[in-house]
Every structure is written in structure tokens, then in C-alpha cells.
Design an enzyme around this catalytic site. Structure first.
Site: not given
Length: 297
Positions: A144, A171, A247, A250, A273, A282
Site C-alpha cells: 500500500r 492496516k 493502489h 497492488r 488480506h 482477483y
């Protein structure tokens, strides 16, 4: 700070300001800036303390929000998050956020994934050493933008294979380890004006890898807004007209690695994730692929 933002600070009472600060303390910097602005605009518009806002007032405010579905959904979800946190904290008794429903947003992930050759051209077209390393590492490691600018030399650990492992804090202050190749490590170590990769016991290993223009000895990181400009200029340089953001690198990392046979569990771990369902998106984002390609009819 804008005059409107300064006015909002004056109108929000101290208890509500403390609530917002504790709510945001473990979120990414970009999320903090956006959510804080949304919360202050909300409280300023209603002109009363958070605890005194009635359900109808909340719903009317949510209905008054303008913008496309994605923008409105982002703001509504921010309010829902704030109300949920305030309820868990005991600051309010009833979670009014449950009354809100964010508008459904059309899935645009497929539109935000560049083809592999496009991404390689974008990175290769950048001639500035620092900017090239920034672009390449975002794609190479799927970081990120907040993780890129906060990366320090002490977060890079050499491995026996000649590459390195990045100690990344993502995060919610979640820690993960992301491997990089020997050539990527070599490029980082060759950055002009940068310190060589140092051991933890050596003074200076707490310096930022990607430094801002006014940085003295690596004490000031590259600004996230500057990274956005670097990305947009690099995209235009090679003829990519889309509004590319950091982003997207990513997204490309996840999509291209899966296309090239990476196990989905590895991609999930590398990108940090929490849910496998996020990574699995994805597998289904190719706008030009479908079951018809595998049938003879």
C-alpha cells in the site's frame, strides 16, 4: 488546514473529538484523514453533540449526501463504523448506524488492473532512481502507499538467497513479512544519497528508505500525495490515460501473480488480506474471460 476544516474543529465538542481520535488511532493515515473529515463535517452540519443526534437526523443527513454511489457509500460506511465503535465503547447506548444502508457500488476492480506488459512499461519508463524504485517496489511487493512511505531500513532483512524480507506494518497495525528478490534489494541499496542496508545494531537503520525532498539524512519520508503524482506522471509518460493510482499496483500484483500460478494462500499472506474472499476477487476480475472460452460450442 482550510478555513472550513478549522471551523469544524471549533464547533465539535472536546468529548466528540476524543471519541473520533480513539476511533481512528489504529487506521491507515489516508483513512484517518478521510474519516476524520467526514465525521467533523457530519457533526458540524447537525450542530449538536454526537450523543444528542436523533435517528431521523442521521437518516436525513445520509440521504442528503451528494456524489456517485462509491463516494456516498464511503461516507455512509465511515458513519456506520463510528457509530459501531461509539456503541462498543459505551459512549452511546444504541447503534444508530444500523439504520443506514450504503448504496450498492458497481464492481470496478477489473477496470483498475493494468495488463502485465502495461505495468512493466509504466515502471520501465521512469528514469528517476528513487521514483523507479518506488514504482517497482509497489508492484513487486504489492505494498500500500502508506506502507511504501513508512518503510525504513530496519524493516528490510537480508536472506540467505540474496534477497530480503520486508517487515511490513499494514492496516490496523497488522504485521506481515513480504519477500523481495535480490535485484529489487540491489536497486534499493543503490538509491542515491541513501544509506546502505545496515544491521539492527548500527546507528542509522531507522531512516526512511524513500525520503522526501526536504529530508535530512532520511528523517522525513516521501509524502503519499507525492507518490500519487509520481504514479500519474509515469502512466501518462507511457500513454496510459486512465486515472492510475498507487493502489492499482497492488491490484496488479495480486492479479498477475495469480495468473502466473501463485497459490492463492501465498497471495493472501503477501498482501495481508484478512479474508480469503478478498483475494479470491482477483480470480474473477478479467472482463474478457469466462466459461465460454473453455467450451467448443
Amino acid at each position: 488546514m482550510t478555513s472550513q476544516a478549522a471551523r469544524s474543529l471549533l464547533l465539535v465538542n472536546p468529548n466528540d473529538a476524543n471519541l473520533i481520535n480513539t476511533w481512528l488511532h489504529d487506521k491507515a493515515q489516508t483513512t484517518q484523514r478521510a474519516y476524520r473529515r467526514f465525521a467533523y463535517e457530519y457533526l458540524t452540519a447537525l450542530g449538536k453533540p454526537f450523543q444528542m443526534i436523533a435517528p431521523l437526523e442521521l437518516k436525513q443527513y445520509a440521504m442528503s449526501l451528494e456524489g456517485d454511489a462509491g463516494t456516498v457509500a464511503y461516507r455512509v460506511n465511515a458513519l456506520k463504523s463510528l457509530y459501531s465503535y461509539a456503541t462498543k465503547l459505551g459512549y452511546i447506548q444504541v447503534n444508530l448506524g444500523e439504520l443506514l444502508e450504503a448504496p450498492k457500488v458497481r464492481q470496478k476492480l477489473a477496470e483498475r488492473i493494468l495488463e502485465e506488459d502495461e505495468m512493466l512499461r509504466l515502471v520501465a519508463g521512469e528514469t528517476n532512481p528513487r521514483n523507479h524504485a518506488t514504482l517497482r517496489l509497489m508492484y513487486h511487493a504489492g505494498l500500500r502507499v502508506s506502507e511504501i512511505v513508512s518503510l525504513k531500513w530496519e524493516n528490510i532483512h537480508k536472506t540467505k538467497s540474496g534477497g530480503a524480507t520486508l517487515d511490513v506494518w499494514g492496516k490496523g497495525e497488522e504485521q506481515r513479512y513480504v519477500p523481495i528478490s535480490p535485484s529489487m534489494l540491489e536497486e534499493l541499496e543503490a538509491l542515491p544519497g541513501r544509506l546502505p542496508l545496515l544491521t539492527r545494531s548500527t546507528v542509522g537503520n531507522d531512516r526512511y528508505v524513500f525520503q522526501g525532498r526536504k529530508s535530512k539524512g532520511g528523517s522525513i519520508p516521501l509524502d503519499t500525495r507525492h507518490v500519487h503524482r509520481i504514479v500519474q506522471e509515469a502512466a501518462k509518460r507511457v500513454g496510459i490515460e486512465d486515472n492510475v493510482s498507487p493502489h492499482w499496483f497492488r491490484h496488479a500484483n495480486a492479479s498477475h501473480s495469480l495468473d502466473n500460478g501463485a497459490p492463492i494462500s501465498v497471495v493472501q499472506q503477501s498482501l495481508g488480506h484478512k479474508s480469503l474472499a478478498t483475494t479470491m476477487k482477483y480470480l474473477h476480475v478479467k472482463a474478457d474471460t469466462g466459461t465460454s472460452q473453455y467450451l467448443k460450442a
